[in-house]
Design a protein around this motif. Structure first.
Motif, PDB file in Angstrom:
ATOM      1  N   LYS A  65      -1.855 -31.122  18.820  1.00 27.99           N
ATOM      2  CA  LYS A  65      -2.815 -30.936  17.798  1.00 27.99           C
ATOM      3  C   LYS A  65      -4.043 -31.592  18.053  1.00 27.99           C
ATOM      4  O   LYS A  65      -5.134 -31.295  18.154  1.00 27.99           O
ATOM      5  CB  LYS A  65      -2.466 -30.948  16.495  1.00 27.99           C
ATOM      6  N   LYS A  95       3.088 -26.043  10.675  1.00 23.83           N
ATOM      7  CA  LYS A  95       1.797 -26.411  10.462  1.00 23.83           C
ATOM      8  C   LYS A  95       0.946 -26.718  11.783  1.00 23.83           C
ATOM      9  O   LYS A  95      -0.173 -26.403  12.002  1.00 23.83           O
ATOM     10  CB  LYS A  95       1.702 -27.528   9.421  1.00 23.83           C
ATOM     11  N   ALA A  98       0.306 -23.184  13.410  1.00 22.90           N
ATOM     12  CA  ALA A  98      -0.839 -22.619  12.706  1.00 22.90           C
ATOM     13  C   ALA A  98      -2.067 -23.113  13.193  1.00 22.90           C
ATOM     14  O   ALA A  98      -2.992 -22.138  13.215  1.00 22.90           O
ATOM     15  CB  ALA A  98      -0.774 -22.919  11.195  1.00 22.90           C
ATOM     16  N   PHE A  99      -2.180 -24.401  13.258  1.00 25.06           N
ATOM     17  CA  PHE A  99      -3.408 -24.849  13.800  1.00 25.06           C
ATOM     18  C   PHE A  99      -3.894 -24.410  15.267  1.00 25.06           C
ATOM     19  O   PHE A  99      -4.859 -23.801  15.386  1.00 25.06           O
ATOM     20  CB  PHE A  99      -3.651 -26.602  13.593  1.00 25.06           C
ATOM     21  N   LYS A 101      -2.872 -21.682  16.590  1.00 26.14           N
ATOM     22  CA  LYS A 101      -3.150 -20.391  16.891  1.00 26.14           C
ATOM     23  C   LYS A 101      -4.348 -20.106  16.217  1.00 26.14           C
ATOM     24  O   LYS A 101      -4.665 -18.737  16.368  1.00 26.14           O
ATOM     25  CB  LYS A 101      -1.963 -19.634  16.048  1.00 26.14           C
ATOM     26  N   SER A 102      -4.907 -20.990  15.540  1.00 25.79           N
ATOM     27  CA  SER A 102      -6.493 -20.683  14.888  1.00 25.79           C
ATOM     28  C   SER A 102      -7.544 -20.989  15.981  1.00 25.79           C
ATOM     29  O   SER A 102      -8.455 -20.641  15.796  1.00 25.79           O
ATOM     30  CB  SER A 102      -6.789 -21.586  13.703  1.00 25.79           C
ATOM     31  N   VAL A 103      -7.065 -21.520  17.203  1.00 22.82           N
ATOM     32  CA  VAL A 103      -8.004 -21.812  18.094  1.00 22.82           C
ATOM     33  C   VAL A 103      -8.173 -20.572  19.200  1.00 22.82           C
ATOM     34  O   VAL A 103      -7.176 -20.028  19.594  1.00 22.82           O
ATOM     35  CB  VAL A 103      -7.515 -23.085  19.149  1.00 22.82           C
ATOM     36  N   LYS A 104      -9.511 -20.369  19.459  1.00 24.81           N
ATOM     37  CA  LYS A 104      -9.719 -19.116  20.344  1.00 24.81           C
ATOM     38  C   LYS A 104      -9.933 -19.833  21.804  1.00 24.81           C
ATOM     39  O   LYS A 104     -10.410 -20.896  21.841  1.00 24.81           O
ATOM     40  CB  LYS A 104     -10.937 -18.568  19.995  1.00 24.81           C
TER      41      LYS A 104
END
Length: 168
Positions: A65, A95, A98-99, A101-104
């Motif tokens: 992360k 958690k 999830a972080f 996977k939020s990154v493009k």
């Protein structure tokens, strides 16, 4: 041939964190079946100056992360490092996933030359994005992944190389 930063960072972190979560679920089943106290595993370490099993898992999540956040310029999620059970470690991994996977891809691609400063307790490290990923974050990530896996194996959890390799 050039390599884009995204495919060699986030998907790698995701794959191996998924693998670790699956290993922890196998450990939960094993410890439940044997009626072993999970606290013994959480505090287990190979040598007195090494991190505990729980800290190995926490460190793996932190490297994934924090590297991603440094490359993207985002704020990394903050976790308390207070996990006391396998279920809590699995939740931490989830958690972290999830972080990630939020990154493009566009947020990381092109960060090879980005100037990165890491503030340590007693110093600062200055490096480029590709150096952070390849020479610091991935080696540390794999070190903690391997050590966590080895501690599980040492404590009787039936795991193999496929478990370590994880899934996408």
């Amino acid at each position: 041939m050039s390599v884009s930063m995204y495919p060699i960072s986030v998907p790698v972190f995701v794959k191996h964190l998924n693998g670790l979560a699956a290993c922890l679920k196998k450990a939960q089943a094993f410890y439940g079946e044997k009626k072993y106290d999970e606290a013994t595993l959480m505090h287990y370490r190979f040598y007195p100056d090494m991190f505990t099993f729980a800290r190995q898992v926490q460190s793996m999540c932190d490297h994934a992360k924090n590297c991603t956040a440094l490359l993207t310029g985002m704020e990394a999620p903050k976790f308390e490092d207070s996990e006391k059970s396998l279920a809590e470690l699995i939740a931490r991994i989830e958690k972290t996933l999830a972080f990630l996977k939020s990154v493009k891809p566009a947020q990381i691609d092109g960060t090879e030359e980005k100037a990165i400063t890491i503030k340590m307790r007693d110093r600062e490290l200055n490096m480029k994005g590709v150096e952070l990923l390849l020479n610091r974050s991935l080696p540390n990530f794999y070190f903690h992944a391997t050590t966590a896996y080895d501690i599980l194996r040492h404590n009787g959890v039936e795991l193999g190389k496929r478990d370590f390799m994880g899934t996408a």
